[in-house]
Design an enzyme around this catalytic site. Structure first.
Site, mmCIF file in Angstrom:
data_model
loop_
_atom_site.group_PDB
_atom_site.id
_atom_site.type_symbol
_atom_site.label_atom_id
_atom_site.label_comp_id
_atom_site.label_asym_id
_atom_site.label_seq_id
_atom_site.Cartn_x
_atom_site.Cartn_y
_atom_site.Cartn_z
ATOM 1 C CG HIS A 1 -6.387 2.276 1.164
ATOM 2 N ND1 HIS A 1 -5.295 2.657 0.698
ATOM 3 C CD2 HIS A 1 -6.091 1.249 1.875
ATOM 4 C CE1 HIS A 1 -4.300 1.955 0.957
ATOM 5 N NE2 HIS A 1 -4.795 0.891 1.642
ATOM 6 C CB CYS B 1 -0.798 0.072 1.121
ATOM 7 S SG CYS B 1 -1.878 -1.497 1.221
#
Lengths: 383, 383
Positions: B330, B83
């Site tokens: 996200h 991420c």
């Protein structure tokens, strides 16, 4: 750009390492490089790898390896450019040190390929092609290369046996490289009798996959006192359309042409000055195309260098001196790092029976996909 | 290091873009950035992405996107740090330009997540954890964060509702960001009634995944004449053990501490000088831990900043001013680029209702894994 030199190298044998994990093979190469450099820490880690998310269910392997080899807290990242990942990681490490932001960097190429069934690995490798336009047609990587080779033979009038010298030379050199995957002499007879994979590519035209890891540590050149001292004279990356059908000419590696041209300019040299050239012979046709695009042969004449016996270690342009992809093996994301490491070994004079006499300037060229991403690095002995 | 400035930004709404492919969403953000910069070409492309090999069967997406957006021949590469891939790609672009080797670079963060079933995406996301030691136990990412949050609540005496302000603030700000995934006001009542995901993390503690792409173009600072001019004041990356159980203290983001500390030193500033902080609130506990490790709150006191109403755009330290991961969404490998882009929007004064008055200095912090890779960037308005 700050001048950068090599401080340490490390590699493991390319093989089926069923007894070792991804962690272990990458760690081993990294430790060997640190040992060779006489360093216990480096500031940043750049990992070149293609398949770990698919084959090992492991992403974030920059940090994964930093953790494993004791570089806790240090910067770490993964770089991916399919089979060009190794050289791409080296280039990232280079940019970081050249920028002045990082003082020492470990570039690690690593690939674990033999833990899955062959068909799964073939499918994973196919993700280097264009998923929407090539994969969708069911074309595999050897299939793409077979189409290119067949057209090349037709266009320039070569026979299959004319490609034999690439395979014979690579295998002959690998006999003297303990880190090579295959230690088996290839003759013209063997070459012609070898099983067909995708016409006209047979087993001895194609490189074997394998588990492998190779690492190189770089630092600012002024910090290296050790002799022989190898510096990075040039680094360049170029691309072409990812799908073969989108290229102007599928038989010309324009990204090899562009990246080698740029590298020659940066280093202030020409192809003629090169003492050794570790090229990306994933398939024998790629050896011919790389020689042509990089200025060692005219269009359609790359195979002639092999036929005229000019590619062995004492030839006009020695290639695959440690076995190349064909015989050292092709652990995809690690391959580019093996190539750079092998050029360094030549410049350091560590290649024994396949040593190129007086090698002072060497080039490594790493290909991602069927010619889509191509990185060229030139290394130089500095005395 | 050569000083680097931002020339253009581009983003798409984080959403379920079922009508668009990976190619299309990344291309759109890249084109918008080039349009914003007034450029038709850039020299090199750095793509941050985590899941494309697993979700889209596509590797080599540096070249894949270069091809698609008309950057044929130019350098292109993919950077992956789970991420944290977005900020890692930005940092790679930065190193290349700072080194002097590249004159203009496009950093693109892109992730296509909604083309696969949720369970497949959850499995793919779990590859950011340690496959041998964490994945093997069946622990998911929300599970890991739940363990950390529960321990934090026990250790420092906070109740679940004390985390509500993070969610409420993020959602309130996202209402004014057309690119945000969720446009839905959250109240304390809604927060407490939300469905549990992994105790104590409920749905409003967790960020939604989505398809997203954001791009930023950087060039040497002296080449930028446009006002307002935003320069990169600092870039730093640090890591921690990849598996939570290997960390000295799972409630302290030591990689955030180290990378922010280094960034403050590079920029010659302190946390107190920061006008805006786009932090990585993948889960509300991560917002608290990021504030603490980056010097905005004492250990165990990150939640207090929310409770004392100091995190909104006119508070002491505005966070998630465009919605944060919680409400902007996200799209994992793209998130870091959204954060950097949002800081740039603040410094340019383009944030309307959530504009931080007189913002001159902003920080973006992107996390890979459960705190394993953390990159901190500081951007500055230069007049």
């Amino acid at each position: 750009m700050r001048k950068v030199a090599v401080l340490g190298i490390g590699q493991i044998k390319v093989d089926e390492h069923w007894d070792k994990s991804l962690r272990e093979i990458g760690g081993e190469a990294a430790f060997l490089a640190m040992q060779d450099a006489g360093m216990e820490k480096v500031e940043a880690l750049y990992v070149g790898n293609m398949l770990s998310p698919m084959v090992s269910a492991q992403n974030q392997i920059g940090t994964f390896f930093g953790d494993w080899i004791g570089l806790w807290k240090q910067e770490a990242v993964k770089i991916e450019a399919a089979c060009g990942s190794g050289a791409a990681a080296f280039r990232s490490a280079l940019m970081a040190v050249a920028s002045g932001d990082v003082e020492s960097a470990l570039a690690l190429g690593v690939e674990k390929m033999t833990d899955k069934a062959g068909r799964d690995v073939t499918a994973a490798l196919a993700t280097a092609a264009d998923a929407d336009y090539e994969l969708e047609q069911g074309v595999s990587f050897v299939g793409i290369n077979a189409l290119i080779m067949r057209r090349y033979m037709h266009e320039f009038g070569w026979k299959h046996e004319d490609f034999a010298p690439f395979s014979i030379n690579a295998h002959a050199n690998a006999l003297h490289n303990p880190y090579a995957r295959l230690h088996e002499k290839v003759t013209m007879e063997k070459f012609e009798k070898s099983s067909m994979v995708a016409t006209p590519i047979n087993l001895l035209d194609a490189s074997p996959v394998g588990d492998g890891a190779a690492a190189v540590i770089i630092v600012p050149a002024e910090k290296v006192l050790r002799q022989p001292k190898v510096v990075v004279a040039a680094s360049a990356s170029a691309t072409d359309a990812i799908a073969v059908h989108s290229r102007r000419d599928p038989m010309f590696l324009s990204a090899a042409y562009l990246s080698s041209k740029r590298a020659y300019e940066m280093a202030g040299v020409t192809a003629n000055d090169m003492d050794v050239f570790e090229l990306h012979d994933a398939f024998s046709i790629m050896a011919a195309l790389s020689l042509e695009a990089s200025g060692f042969a005219e269009r359609g004449q790359g195979v002639r260098l092999g036929l005229e016996n000019q590619i062995h270690p004492q030839g006009k342009i020695p290639i695959c001196t440690r076995g190349g992809l064909k015989a050292r093996g092709h652990p995809v994301g690690a391959t580019g790092m093996y190539q750079i490491l092998e050029v360094i070994q030549q410049l350091r004079g560590e290649c024994a029976q396949t040593q190129v006499d007086g090698a002072q300037l060497g080039m490594a060229q790493n290909i991602g996909g069927s010619g889509a991403t191509i990185l060229t690095h030139i290394l130089k002995l500095e005395v």
